[in-house]
Design a protein around this motif. Structure first.
Motif, PDB file in Angstrom:
ATOM      1  N   PHE A  44       3.040  -3.573   4.148  1.00  0.00           N
ATOM      2  CA  PHE A  44       2.835  -3.821   5.577  1.00  0.00           C
ATOM      3  C   PHE A  44       2.341  -2.595   6.345  1.00  0.00           C
ATOM      4  O   PHE A  44       2.258  -2.639   7.566  1.00  0.00           O
ATOM      5  N   THR A  45       2.030  -1.498   5.669  1.00  0.00           N
ATOM      6  CA  THR A  45       1.494  -0.327   6.369  1.00  0.00           C
ATOM      7  C   THR A  45      -0.016  -0.514   6.552  1.00  0.00           C
ATOM      8  O   THR A  45      -0.637  -1.313   5.840  1.00  0.00           O
ATOM      9  N   PRO A  46      -0.628   0.179   7.520  1.00  0.00           N
ATOM     10  CA  PRO A  46      -2.009  -0.134   7.898  1.00  0.00           C
ATOM     11  C   PRO A  46      -3.048  -0.114   6.768  1.00  0.00           C
ATOM     12  O   PRO A  46      -3.693  -1.135   6.510  1.00  0.00           O
ATOM     13  N   THR A  47      -3.262   1.012   6.108  1.00  0.00           N
ATOM     14  CA  THR A  47      -4.297   1.063   5.073  1.00  0.00           C
ATOM     15  C   THR A  47      -3.965   0.128   3.919  1.00  0.00           C
ATOM     16  O   THR A  47      -4.849  -0.539   3.357  1.00  0.00           O
ATOM     17  N   CYS A  48      -2.694   0.057   3.574  1.00  0.00           N
ATOM     18  CA  CYS A  48      -2.266  -0.796   2.455  1.00  0.00           C
ATOM     19  C   CYS A  48      -2.557  -2.263   2.748  1.00  0.00           C
ATOM     20  O   CYS A  48      -3.000  -3.008   1.864  1.00  0.00           O
ATOM     21  N   SER A  49      -2.308  -2.689   3.979  1.00  0.00           N
ATOM     22  CA  SER A  49      -2.474  -4.094   4.355  1.00  0.00           C
ATOM     23  C   SER A  49      -3.884  -4.454   4.778  1.00  0.00           C
ATOM     24  O   SER A  49      -4.289  -5.608   4.658  1.00  0.00           O
ATOM     25  N   GLU A  50      -4.629  -3.480   5.288  1.00  0.00           N
ATOM     26  CA  GLU A  50      -5.968  -3.773   5.795  1.00  0.00           C
ATOM     27  C   GLU A  50      -7.056  -3.548   4.761  1.00  0.00           C
ATOM     28  O   GLU A  50      -8.132  -4.164   4.848  1.00  0.00           O
ATOM     29  N   ARG A  51      -6.781  -2.671   3.750  1.00  0.00           N
ATOM     30  CA  ARG A  51      -7.850  -2.335   2.810  1.00  0.00           C
ATOM     31  C   ARG A  51      -7.436  -2.381   1.344  1.00  0.00           C
ATOM     32  O   ARG A  51      -8.154  -2.938   0.526  1.00  0.00           O
ATOM     33  N   HIS A  52      -6.295  -1.759   1.003  1.00  0.00           N
ATOM     34  CA  HIS A  52      -5.973  -1.598  -0.416  1.00  0.00           C
ATOM     35  C   HIS A  52      -5.655  -2.925  -1.090  1.00  0.00           C
ATOM     36  O   HIS A  52      -6.364  -3.331  -2.016  1.00  0.00           O
ATOM     37  N   LEU A  53      -4.586  -3.605  -0.662  1.00  0.00           N
ATOM     38  CA  LEU A  53      -4.239  -4.894  -1.261  1.00  0.00           C
ATOM     39  C   LEU A  53      -5.355  -5.930  -1.066  1.00  0.00           C
ATOM     40  O   LEU A  53      -5.711  -6.619  -2.031  1.00  0.00           O
TER      41      LEU A  53
END
Length: 158
Positions: A44-53
């Motif tokens: 649920f953190t920004p980069t993780c949720s918006e790009r990585h996953l």
């Protein structure tokens, strides 16, 4: 020292949700398979949720076409990982793994101290590719970066 190509995946037990909380050890996860494991500092953190996953969700079929399993790991509990996977429409077969105590991140030498952000010990952002439990490639991000561990980069380097 962090995990390197040619090293065996260390033996650790992770958790995931599948009809309740289940344990899976890393030999079961990796041996006899081709696996890309990517790790994020937090669900649920920004980069993780918006790009990585999302990148691995979008490229999931391309990995599967190459006979590669995909797993996501974070130092979060299995309930958070399940909720995050549900919110991101993770396809069946993309494992959402909990390294709740950071044991696997530590065993890989890829832990980081995020205490300054109120997050405690976490995993660095990385991806690795292993065949039959042996690491073939490791993609570790520099602090604050998101380049080498992206689904697109990992897929291009298989």
């Amino acid at each position: 020292m962090s995990i390197q190509p040619g090293d065996r995946i260390p033996e650790v037990v992770l958790k995931h949700i599948d009809e309740g909380v289940q344990s899976i050890d890393t030999p079961t996860l990796f041996e006899g398979r081709k696996v890309v494991l990517f790790a994020v500092p937090g669900a649920f953190t920004p980069t993780c949720s918006e790009r990585h996953l999302p990148g691995f969700v979008e490229q999931f079929d391309a990995f599967r076409e190459r006979g590669v399993d995909v797993a996501c790991m974070s130092v979060n509990d299995p309930f958070v990982m399940q909720a995050w996977g549900d919110s991101q429409h993770v396809p069946k077969g993309l494992k959402m793994l909990s390294d709740g105590n950071g044991d696997f991140a530590r065993a890989l030498g890829l832990e980081m101290d995020a205490s300054a952000y109120g997050m405690g010990m976490r995993s660095k952002r990385f991806a690795l590719y292993a065949e039959d439990g042996v690491v073939k490639q490791v993609f570790v991000e520099a602090p604050g970066e998101f380049k080498v561990s992206s689904a697109e980069n990992v897929l291009a380097n298989l």
